[in-house]
Design an enzyme around this catalytic site. Sequence first.
Site, PDB file in Angstrom:
ATOM      1  N   ARG A  27       1.251  -1.253   0.119  1.00  0.00           N
ATOM      2  CA  ARG A  27      -0.227   0.025  -0.236  1.00  0.00           C
ATOM      3  C   ARG A  27       1.008   1.170  -0.107  1.00  0.00           C
ATOM      4  O   ARG A  27       0.509   2.516   0.019  1.00  0.00           O
ATOM      5  CB  ARG A  27      -1.166  -0.169   1.516  1.00  0.00           C
ATOM      6  CG  ARG A  27      -1.926  -0.994   1.061  1.00  0.00           C
ATOM      7  CD  ARG A  27      -3.221  -1.379   2.159  1.00  0.00           C
ATOM      8  NE  ARG A  27      -1.416  -1.888   3.253  1.00  0.00           N
ATOM      9  CZ  ARG A  27      -1.797  -1.346   4.499  1.00  0.00           C
ATOM     10  NH1 ARG A  27      -2.846  -1.264   5.014  1.00  0.00           N
ATOM     11  NH2 ARG A  27      -1.296  -2.024   5.364  1.00  0.00           N
TER      12      ARG A  27
ATOM     13  N   ARG B 240      -3.317  -2.699  -8.648  1.00  0.00           N
ATOM     14  CA  ARG B 240      -4.046  -3.742  -7.566  1.00  0.00           C
ATOM     15  C   ARG B 240      -5.374  -3.620  -7.964  1.00  0.00           C
ATOM     16  O   ARG B 240      -6.129  -5.057  -7.659  1.00  0.00           O
ATOM     17  CB  ARG B 240      -3.178  -3.784  -6.052  1.00  0.00           C
ATOM     18  CG  ARG B 240      -3.636  -4.303  -4.898  1.00  0.00           C
ATOM     19  CD  ARG B 240      -3.561  -5.755  -4.971  1.00  0.00           C
ATOM     20  NE  ARG B 240      -4.219  -6.513  -3.770  1.00  0.00           N
ATOM     21  CZ  ARG B 240      -5.787  -6.837  -3.467  1.00  0.00           C
ATOM     22  NH1 ARG B 240      -6.172  -6.597  -4.433  1.00  0.00           N
ATOM     23  NH2 ARG B 240      -5.395  -6.934  -2.155  1.00  0.00           N
TER      24      ARG B 240
ATOM     25  N   ASP C  22       0.895 -14.024   0.274  1.00  0.00           N
ATOM     26  CA  ASP C  22       0.630 -13.979   1.644  1.00  0.00           C
ATOM     27  C   ASP C  22       0.755 -15.494   2.947  1.00  0.00           C
ATOM     28  O   ASP C  22       0.645 -16.429   2.125  1.00  0.00           O
ATOM     29  CB  ASP C  22      -0.703 -13.634   2.395  1.00  0.00           C
ATOM     30  CG  ASP C  22      -1.123 -13.355   4.055  1.00  0.00           C
ATOM     31  OD1 ASP C  22      -0.642 -11.949   3.855  1.00  0.00           O
ATOM     32  OD2 ASP C  22      -1.616 -13.450   4.561  1.00  0.00           O
TER      33      ASP C  22
ATOM     34  N   TYR D 150      -3.815 -17.588  14.026  1.00  0.00           N
ATOM     35  CA  TYR D 150      -4.436 -17.170  13.036  1.00  0.00           C
ATOM     36  C   TYR D 150      -5.940 -17.968  13.747  1.00  0.00           C
ATOM     37  O   TYR D 150      -6.864 -17.710  13.092  1.00  0.00           O
ATOM     38  CB  TYR D 150      -4.322 -16.234  11.688  1.00  0.00           C
ATOM     39  CG  TYR D 150      -3.538 -15.176  11.586  1.00  0.00           C
ATOM     40  CD1 TYR D 150      -3.703 -13.506  11.956  1.00  0.00           C
ATOM     41  CD2 TYR D 150      -1.920 -15.059  11.800  1.00  0.00           C
ATOM     42  CE1 TYR D 150      -3.705 -12.720  11.626  1.00  0.00           C
ATOM     43  CE2 TYR D 150      -0.757 -14.200  11.310  1.00  0.00           C
ATOM     44  CZ  TYR D 150      -2.260 -13.197  11.234  1.00  0.00           C
ATOM     45  OH  TYR D 150      -1.382 -11.889  11.021  1.00  0.00           O
TER      46      TYR D 150
END
Length: 364
Positions: free
Chosen positions: A40, A49, A85, A163
């Site tokens: 970003r 993106r 990721d 997570y």
Amino acid sequence: MTRSSGSVFAVQDGRSAFLDACRGQDVDHVPVWFMRQAGRSLPEYRAARGTGSILDALKSPELAAELTMQPVRRYGVDAAILFSDIIVPVAAVGFGVDVEAGRGPVVARPFRSAADLQRLRPLDPSADAPYVAETVGLAVRELQGTGVPLIGFAGAPFTVASYLVEGGPSRSYAATKTLMRSDPGLWRELLDRLADLAITSLRSQVMAGASAVQLFDSWAGALSPGDYAERVLPATRRVFEGISDLEVPRIHFGVGTGELLGLMAAAGAEVVGVDWRVPLDEARRRVGPGHALQGNLDPALCLAPWQVVAGEVMEVLARGGGVGHVFNLGHGVLPQTDPEILKRIVDLVHAADPAELCSSEAIV
Ligand code: CP3
């Protein structure tokens, strides 16, 4: 000696300063790349993106390879990192994980019991996530002739588990630590499955052309040394052992790991990542001989006036000692970072003479 700056220094005589530094070999400049160098903070990233989940964007190898290349072109860094990721493997085997904009990975049905292990079957990279190896292939083809290697990566078992168990980003890791202590057998099985996923994913990235790998145990710093040594390190060590035959440099990274650096060094990686909380000369003492270090400029300082940034860069270089040092931030680039500052950091790092840093005794 100060040289003119620029990305050409990434390649000298066909050698990679990044790979050489990972192996503790002499370099003619300290190599530099940035965690989260894509993303970003880059206007060209925001333009390319579009909207939508990163997990969907990654399914386009052309787009993911382009996002991998953008920071290499703009900054002249010494390594590219695959745009992907850490949750890609668990998502690809159907655990049920998504990425929420502005938040991060979220899991609708968090990991709670042995029945949830069924949602963590082994990964078949070519069937479950063919786009990852395709992205690696495209990026490596584009990097050919530049001497800039591609870093593949995976999430370490603990950080990915956090997570899955918490259901999203966490501050306390309470559910994770509760599972770890209340059902040690299930915890071990969970970490073993996640270690297998990391090994399979990393192997396929290297087979597709990645020249080095980084294992992100970003949140390991939440653990006491005792918990880390007994309940996390064995699975992490297994990941590094599971790729040792590939003979690519392995980087082991975490945040807030000052008290764990010695233990992390025992996991088997050639390079230990250090955040900004421990100066590199002290980190070297804690890690011990035989390892390179990666780090460790505070990413928040990249928002300070340039004179401040430059002073900090020189301090990190001096404490790094010029040999066995890969310059990086202590964690990822913050989204509000001015890309121009990162470019100036790369040029400043490249202009320093490793031989002089070596003799500077880490005094700034
Ligand atoms: O930050 C780290 O500690 C690195 C390890 C890590 C990655 N993803 C690697 C990554 C971690 C902990 C994650 C989880 C994750 N995934 C988060 C953090 C959530 C939290 O707990 O704080 C987020 C926001 C995501 C989703 C995600 N990943 C997005 C939206 C993007 C796009 C780029 C951006 O920064 O907005 C990513 C990309 C990503 N995740 C990369 C890596 C290595 C590739 C970018 C790069 O390194 O250049």
